[in-house]
Design a protein around this motif. Structure first.
Motif, PDB file in Angstrom:
ATOM      1  N   ALA A  10     -32.414 -34.368   5.092  1.00  0.00           N
ATOM      2  CA  ALA A  10     -31.564 -34.772   6.215  1.00  0.00           C
ATOM      3  C   ALA A  10     -30.260 -35.374   5.704  1.00  0.00           C
ATOM      4  O   ALA A  10     -29.181 -35.126   6.260  1.00  0.00           O
ATOM      5  CB  ALA A  10     -32.307 -35.774   7.100  1.00  0.00           C
ATOM      6  N   LYS A  70     -29.560 -31.263  10.812  1.00  0.00           N
ATOM      7  CA  LYS A  70     -30.854 -31.762  10.363  1.00  0.00           C
ATOM      8  C   LYS A  70     -32.036 -30.914  10.826  1.00  0.00           C
ATOM      9  O   LYS A  70     -32.891 -30.522  10.023  1.00  0.00           O
ATOM     10  CB  LYS A  70     -31.042 -33.213  10.831  1.00  0.00           C
ATOM     11  CG  LYS A  70     -30.074 -34.195  10.193  1.00  0.00           C
ATOM     12  CD  LYS A  70     -30.334 -35.615  10.686  1.00  0.00           C
ATOM     13  CE  LYS A  70     -29.358 -36.610  10.055  1.00  0.00           C
ATOM     14  NZ  LYS A  70     -29.608 -37.993  10.497  1.00  0.00           N
ATOM     15  N   GLY A 111     -37.080 -33.591  13.173  1.00  0.00           N
ATOM     16  CA  GLY A 111     -35.648 -33.411  13.368  1.00  0.00           C
ATOM     17  C   GLY A 111     -35.152 -34.097  14.627  1.00  0.00           C
ATOM     18  O   GLY A 111     -34.032 -34.637  14.652  1.00  0.00           O
TER      19      GLY A 111
END
Length: 409
Positions: free
Chosen positions: A125, A132, A314
């Motif tokens: 990330a 991401k 995410g």
């Protein structure tokens, strides 16, 4: 965040994918050898459930610890812990002599798996701050990808009467490879405002984050609870359990690789809602299917669960960014902790339903089939609840979109 020019992002990503492959191979091969373990150690399905639960318990403990110390220790030291824990866990499993040594060795493997996620999810990330969810989906291609490798390897080795010890030893090869790939590399350093553990902890008290934690306990159990018991649940349906596992996870890998356009088109909330609907239908169909229809239901199941895990992680990274690495670690830990709790319960369902079927006069094979189908009938409630919860999330998507990290894809 600034990245030093000496950082080899491609090699770090490849090493992370290899480490995740080991994680998923432990999952697949353990599913494939459950029957052998039960026979060799004289274990019931309930006891096998406790063995499984150690892997799922070690995982959240590692993610909690890893999430808390990530900002201080960084991904490099965490991956060293993961590597050592994988070696210890695999070697101890090979030489396990009874139920208790199986529990301990499986815990080490679970702890290693959780440490991989605690290190790699935030690192990836950090290296892809504006993309991401897509990149985490690509990283998590190698969870189902590793299951394909592990399930096919387990089936091949079992068909040729190669013992479970050799199947466990096989995983030492990719473990050594990811250790080599990480060795000597420069890792990224997060210099953003998210690099503050105290702030991360305070941000956990967020209605949206807590809501996602609850949902994660259900998505993980629906996905992993079904897959981990595939050999025991589907062993008498007329279909090959390990081929089904390979089919399901192969489709999951392909779906995750091309997740970017899907996430962009339907929004993470839309993807999660649609996934829960398809997963519910799939498990319901699987609970009554036999023969070729099992494969049809399995394909639907793959479509239903393929985006659950990476999209949940995410989602936290994009919509609750102030939780930082800790938030991403804890959301994964919550899923695995819930799965660890449900493992002996699922094993107990199988034992109980089998006993009922045998008392009703069924043959051994028919009783196994009835027990597996009844167990799936219980598991279907997990994604069914998610249909409601993710439906609420989807209805409120415009409101929560305001707090999302700007996307570059």
């Amino acid at each position: 965040m600034s990245l030093n020019n000496s950082i080899n992002k491609s090699r770090l990503f490849t090493a992370s994918c290899m480490a995740l492959t080991v994680t998923s191979m432990t999952f697949a091969i353990r599913a494939g050898i459950l029957g052998q373990l039960g026979t060799d150690f004289g274990l019931t399905d309930t006891q096998l459930g406790f063995v499984n639960s150690m892997a799922f318990l070690g995982f959240p403990i590692a993610t909690i610890i890893g999430g808390l110390i990530y900002n201080t220790f960084g991904p490099k030291k965490l991956m060293l812990v993961a590597f050592i824990s994988h070696i210890i866990g695999l070697v101890l499993t090979i030489f396990a002599g009874d139920f208790w040594t199986l529990l301990i060795s499986t815990f080490f493997i679970g702890f290693a798996n959780g440490t991989v996620e605690a290190a790699c999810n935030p690192m990836i990330a950090d290296m892809n701050s504006g993309n991401k969810t897509t990149m985490l989906n690509r990283f998590h291609v190698w969870f189902p990808g590793g299951i394909v490798i592990g399930s096919l390897a387990s089936k091949f080795m079992t068909d040729f009467d190669l013992g479970w010890q050799l199947q466990i030893a096989l995983m030492l090869v990719p473990t050594l490879i990811y250790g080599y790939l990480f060795f000597g590399q420069t890792f990224p350093v997060n210099e953003s405002a998210e690099n503050n553990t105290s702030k991360n902890i305070k941000s956990l008290v967020s209605p949206l984050f807590l809501f996602m934690v609850i949902c994660m306990t259900l998505t993980a159990t629906a996905e992993l609870g079904t897959q981990q018991w595939v050999e025991r649940i589907l062993g008498n349906t007329g279909a090959s359990p390990m081929l089904i596992l390979a089919l399901v996870t192969g489709l999951m890998a392909v779906g995750r690789f091309f997740a970017g356009p899907v996430i962009k088109r339907f929004n993470p909330a839309g993807v999660l809602w649609g996934s829960s609907i398809i997963a519910t239908l799939a498990i319901y169909l699987m609970s009554s299917a036999t023969g070729g229809m099992v494969y049809v239901a399995a394909i639907l199941f793959a479509i239903g669960v393929m985006y659950f895990w990476p999209t949940m992680i995410g989602f936290v990274g994009e919509y609750v960014p102030s939780t930082g690495a800790l938030g991403m670690s804890l959301i994964g830990g919550a899923g695995m902790f819930a799965t660890s709790i449900w493992q002996p319960v699922i094993g107990g369902w199988l034992d109980a339903e089998r006993a009922v079927a045998i008392d009703a006069g069924m043959t051994s094979e028919a009783a196994e089939l009835a027990a597996g189908q009844a167990t799936l009938g219980n598991i279907v409630y997990f994604p069914a609840i998610l249909v409601v919860l993710f439906g609420l999330l989807f209805l409120n998507r415009k409101k929560i979109e305001k707090q999302r990290v700007p996307q570059t894809h």
